[in-house]
Structures are given as C-alpha cells and as structure tokens.
Design a protein around this motif. Structure first.
Motif, PDB file in Angstrom:
ATOM      1  N   LYS A   1       1.139  -1.464  -0.125  1.00  0.00           N
ATOM      2  CA  LYS A   1       0.444   0.496  -0.096  1.00  0.00           C
ATOM      3  C   LYS A   1       1.270   1.088  -0.338  1.00  0.00           C
ATOM      4  O   LYS A   1       1.860   1.082   0.648  1.00  0.00           O
TER       5      LYS A   1
ATOM      6  N   LEU B   1       0.388   4.933   1.493  1.00  0.00           N
ATOM      7  CA  LEU B   1      -0.280   5.682   2.767  1.00  0.00           C
ATOM      8  C   LEU B   1       0.430   6.862   3.334  1.00  0.00           C
ATOM      9  O   LEU B   1       1.641   6.569   3.843  1.00  0.00           O
TER      10      LEU B   1
ATOM     11  N   ASP C   1      -3.018   9.347   6.298  1.00  0.00           N
ATOM     12  CA  ASP C   1      -3.632   8.135   6.406  1.00  0.00           C
ATOM     13  C   ASP C   1      -3.325   7.433   8.014  1.00  0.00           C
ATOM     14  O   ASP C   1      -4.089   6.222   7.463  1.00  0.00           O
ATOM     15  N   SER C   2      -3.051   8.044   8.442  1.00  0.00           N
ATOM     16  CA  SER C   2      -2.597   7.457   9.921  1.00  0.00           C
ATOM     17  C   SER C   2      -3.897   6.222  10.317  1.00  0.00           C
ATOM     18  O   SER C   2      -3.587   5.239  10.514  1.00  0.00           O
ATOM     19  N   SER C   3      -5.031   6.934  10.206  1.00  0.00           N
ATOM     20  CA  SER C   3      -6.087   5.598  10.588  1.00  0.00           C
ATOM     21  C   SER C   3      -6.522   4.448   9.351  1.00  0.00           C
ATOM     22  O   SER C   3      -6.763   3.266   9.817  1.00  0.00           O
ATOM     23  N   LYS C   4      -5.988   4.315   8.178  1.00  0.00           N
ATOM     24  CA  LYS C   4      -5.802   4.040   7.447  1.00  0.00           C
ATOM     25  C   LYS C   4      -4.639   2.750   7.552  1.00  0.00           C
ATOM     26  O   LYS C   4      -4.893   1.410   7.606  1.00  0.00           O
ATOM     27  N   ILE C   5      -3.544   3.171   8.359  1.00  0.00           N
ATOM     28  CA  ILE C   5      -2.652   2.306   8.346  1.00  0.00           C
ATOM     29  C   ILE C   5      -2.875   1.318   9.403  1.00  0.00           C
ATOM     30  O   ILE C   5      -2.250   0.388  10.051  1.00  0.00           O
TER      31      ILE C   5
ATOM     32  N   GLU D   1      -5.783   0.453  10.499  1.00  0.00           N
ATOM     33  CA  GLU D   1      -6.587  -0.392   9.951  1.00  0.00           C
ATOM     34  C   GLU D   1      -5.305  -1.520   9.670  1.00  0.00           C
ATOM     35  O   GLU D   1      -5.878  -2.592  10.479  1.00  0.00           O
ATOM     36  N   LEU D   2      -4.827  -1.145   9.089  1.00  0.00           N
ATOM     37  CA  LEU D   2      -3.501  -1.949   8.476  1.00  0.00           C
ATOM     38  C   LEU D   2      -3.589  -3.243   9.433  1.00  0.00           C
ATOM     39  O   LEU D   2      -3.226  -4.273   9.864  1.00  0.00           O
TER      40      LEU D   2
ATOM     41  N   GLU E   1      -4.972  -5.311  11.448  1.00  0.00           N
ATOM     42  CA  GLU E   1      -5.188  -7.204  11.010  1.00  0.00           C
ATOM     43  C   GLU E   1      -4.569  -8.165  11.451  1.00  0.00           C
ATOM     44  O   GLU E   1      -4.407  -9.430  11.398  1.00  0.00           O
TER      45      GLU E   1
END
Length: 238
Positions: free
Chosen positions: A33, A35, A40-44, A46-47, A50
C-alpha cells in the motif's frame, strides 16, 4: 511463506519501491500500500490491527515518520527503508534509525534489500535464544562499550535471552555487532548492527554521514549506542 506488509509514504517513492517489490514477491506473500502517515494514519492503523503479516517493511523520505509509527502500533518486527529525497536520504535515515528504547526499527539501505531475506533465513536456521554480542578488540575498551553491554545483559534477562560476549562473529548463533565508524565493515547475514560512538562523536553531525555510508554495505542497523533495541527486534524474530 512469510507474509509482509509493505508500506511506502508517497507515489513519488516508486523509483525505490518498484525494485523492492520485484525482489520480495517471489519469496514472500506481499500486501503493498502507498499511505501517508500524516494523511492516512487511520488506514495504516487498520492494516496493522489486522495483524495478518509476519513483518512490516515501511519506506519513507524526508522526516520518515512511517516506519516508527508502524513500530509503535504493532508487536511484529518493522524494517525501515530511508528514501533519499533530500540530503542523500540522511534525514530519513536518522528518523528511522534513532528510535526510542523498546520501539526498534531495523534500518536497511534501499540498495541492500537482500539483507532482509538473508537475516530471516539465518534466524530460521538458528532457532536459538542465545545471542552473541561482538565487540572487536579495538573497541572493547570504548568508553560506552562496557556500559552498554551491562545494560544489555540486564535487559536480556527480562526477554529470556542468554547473551555471550566475544571479539568475533559466531556462525552458529545470531549476533549483534557493535560497530565504530572507523571499523572496516564486513556484512554477516546472521548479525544486526549497532553503531557505537563516544559522547563527542554523538555530538558531531559529520558522524551521521559516515553512518549513512556504512549502511550501503548492507545489514540491518539500529540507533547509536542502542544494542538493547537490536535485541528487542531480534526477540520479535526468534
């Protein structure tokens, strides 16, 4: 097959990550990805939550906050790639390597990505919780060598790792090598590297450039006088 989460901070890093991905894909299951840690800290997060990867490879330039951000939010090992957007990558390199205690990032030159797979192969083949700490004869009496070794010995006990001290690499074990920038540097695949500097050297900006040049020889590197971070990182792999 190990799985790796590969993150880069900008599409402009493509000239770096294209070759890295080409190298990784035959040997690892890759989730890639682009990012920005600032946008994009929230997306990071989330990854990272996981947790479906064995390790993270994060690359960034300039302030290069991405690898450290990842290390602060996962217990998996994080490797960092400094992208040379300015100053030959010196700014990114220092941001990646100079991490606080117990939040290690293993810094790699983009020119020596093979050091990553070589290190992982060595860890898999050793399967030992004994780690050899290498202090060459010319630095074993270094003003910080004995101090750092003492701190490292105490910390190893908390991790359940046994350490031994020697003047050379032990081919049967994983090694942490304390390196002075004046040392002639030879890369061992079964080793992590920690620069060992005096107080005056630590306060000299010129030494940061010498360290940047050293990582181009290969290997996985940690912060100045920070063998405990190298041991913490290795503990994540063992």
């Amino acid at each position: 097959m190990r799985s790796v989460l590969v993150l880069f901070g900008s599409e402009s890093d493509e000239y770096i990550y294209t070759d890295i991905l080409e190298y990784l894909k035959p040997n690892f299951k890759v989730n890639f990805k682009v990012l920005s840690v600032h946008r994009d800290s929230s997306k990071i997060l989330e990854l990272l939550k996981e947790d479906d990867f064995d390790f993270v490879l994060a690359g960034a330039g300039l302030g290069a906050a991405l690898p450290g951000f990842c290390a602060a939010h996962t217990e998996k090992p994080v490797f960092g790639i400094p992208v040379p957007n300015c100053f030959g990558g010196l700014d990114a390199f220092l941001s990646i390597i100079q991490m606080p205690f117990e939040v290690p990032v293993g810094a790699l030159s983009p020119k020596s990505i093979s050091s990553l797979s070589s290190l992982l192969d060595e860890v898999d083949s050793k399967k030992s919780r004994v780690v050899n700490i290498v202090l060459s004869p010319d630095i074993e009496n270094h003003e910080y060598a004995n101090q750092e070794y003492s701190l490292l010995a105490d910390y190893a006990l908390t991790l359940g790792i046994e350490i031994k001290r020697s003047s050379s690499v032990d081919e049967e074990l994983m090694n942490i090598i304390l390196v002075h920038t004046d040392d002639s540097h030879k890369v061992s695949n079964n080793a992590l590297y920690v620069p060992l500097l005096t107080k005056s050297e630590k306060n000299s900006p010129a030494f940061s450039i010498r360290l940047l040049n050293l990582i181009d020889y290969g290997g996985v590197w940690f912060g100045v006088n920070s063998p405990r971070n190298a041991l913490k990182f290795l503990n994540k792999l063992l």
